[in-house]
Design an enzyme around this catalytic site. Structure first.
Site, mmCIF file in Angstrom:
data_model
loop_
_atom_site.group_PDB
_atom_site.id
_atom_site.type_symbol
_atom_site.label_atom_id
_atom_site.label_comp_id
_atom_site.label_asym_id
_atom_site.label_seq_id
_atom_site.Cartn_x
_atom_site.Cartn_y
_atom_site.Cartn_z
ATOM 1 C CB ILE A 25 110.777 41.997 4.833
ATOM 2 C CG1 ILE A 25 109.868 43.018 5.083
ATOM 3 C CG2 ILE A 25 110.062 40.629 4.496
ATOM 4 C CD1 ILE A 25 109.077 43.530 3.877
ATOM 5 N N GLY A 26 112.298 39.340 6.534
ATOM 6 C CA GLY A 26 113.099 38.057 6.472
ATOM 7 C C GLY A 26 112.102 36.755 6.616
ATOM 8 N N GLY A 56 109.541 36.770 9.530
ATOM 9 C CA GLY A 56 108.616 37.780 9.408
ATOM 10 C C GLY A 56 109.134 39.234 9.202
ATOM 11 C CB CYS A 92 119.825 44.305 4.840
ATOM 12 S SG CYS A 92 118.431 43.768 6.072
#
Length: 225
Positions: free
Chosen positions: A144-145, A156, A174
């Site tokens: 998720i970003g 998204g 991440c």
């Protein structure tokens, strides 16, 4: 009743810079009231993106193009076999709560995975959605970003369907070194992108409210990861 988003699916991989430019145009149009919200499902060619918190030491082997991006977070891989969903929603109309929005994205992914009998889980201090594996291992299956401009969201989620998992080896995904990555096919599920699109579509309604619209199946500023 929440507004009704348009759904779009791109049949061919979309270049990252082209996608960002299109998202920015759409965000401006949503904010101006000249276009509806949009959920855009696509793939990218193999590439890495560096979020606003990316650390250079987490770029291990830049075997693919690296794009600096305005979303929150660190290094992420995108490529064929991964379903990316860029979500452009008007939080001013839906409720200006960024934390709730990110949690809704998590719920959306968890609900979509549940349709394939996969238990997706949150982890404190770690972004994305995780799957528990035999032997106590935990692998990340979805990222998720997000970014928000004047309360309109963009960027998204990404869900690993059948990407080449070795492509993640060029980065520390991440910033998490002690855990790996997985995909639906890696878990032994014969799932296609189309199957995932249908699951995402159905689960979206459960989290964000009914809506949809033509095109499905055809083709204060803040940020967070």
């Amino acid at each position: 009743m929440p507004p009704t988003p348009e759904w779009r699916i791109s049949a061919q991989p979309v270049g990252y810079l082209d996608a960002v430019a299109e998202m920015e145009r759409r965000v401006d149009a949503i904010r101006a009231g000249t276009a509806p919200e949009l959920v855009w499902l696509l793939e990218h060619p193999p590439l890495y993106t560096a979020g606003t918190s990316a650390r250079l030491e987490d770029l291990l082997t830049p075997r693919f193009p690296v794009h600096q991006t305005g979303r929150g977070g660190q290094f992420t891989y995108h490529g064929p076999g991964q379903r990316v969903a860029y979500v452009m929603l008007d939080l001013k109309r839906r409720g200006p709560d960024l934390r709730r929005y990110v949690r809704d994205l998590e719920d959306w992914l968890i609900g979509s995975l549940a349709r394939f009998n996969v238990v997706g889980e949150r982890r404190d201090g770690r972004v994305g959605i995780w799957v528990s594996q035999p032997g106590g291992r935990e692998d990340k299956i979805a990222a998720i970003g997000v970014r928000v401009r004047r309360w309109v969201t963009y960027h998204g989620i990404s869900l690993n369907v059948e990407p080449d998992l070795s492509h993640f080896d060029g980065i520390v995904p991440c910033g998490v070194r002690e855990h790996g990555v997985t995909s639906l096919v890696d878990l032994g599920l014969p799932v296609t992108l189309h199957d995932v699109d249908l699951a995402l579509r159905a689960s979206f309604d459960e989290v964000f409210g009914p809506g949809g619209g033509p095109g499905f199946g055809q083709g204060h500023e803040d940020e967070r990861r």
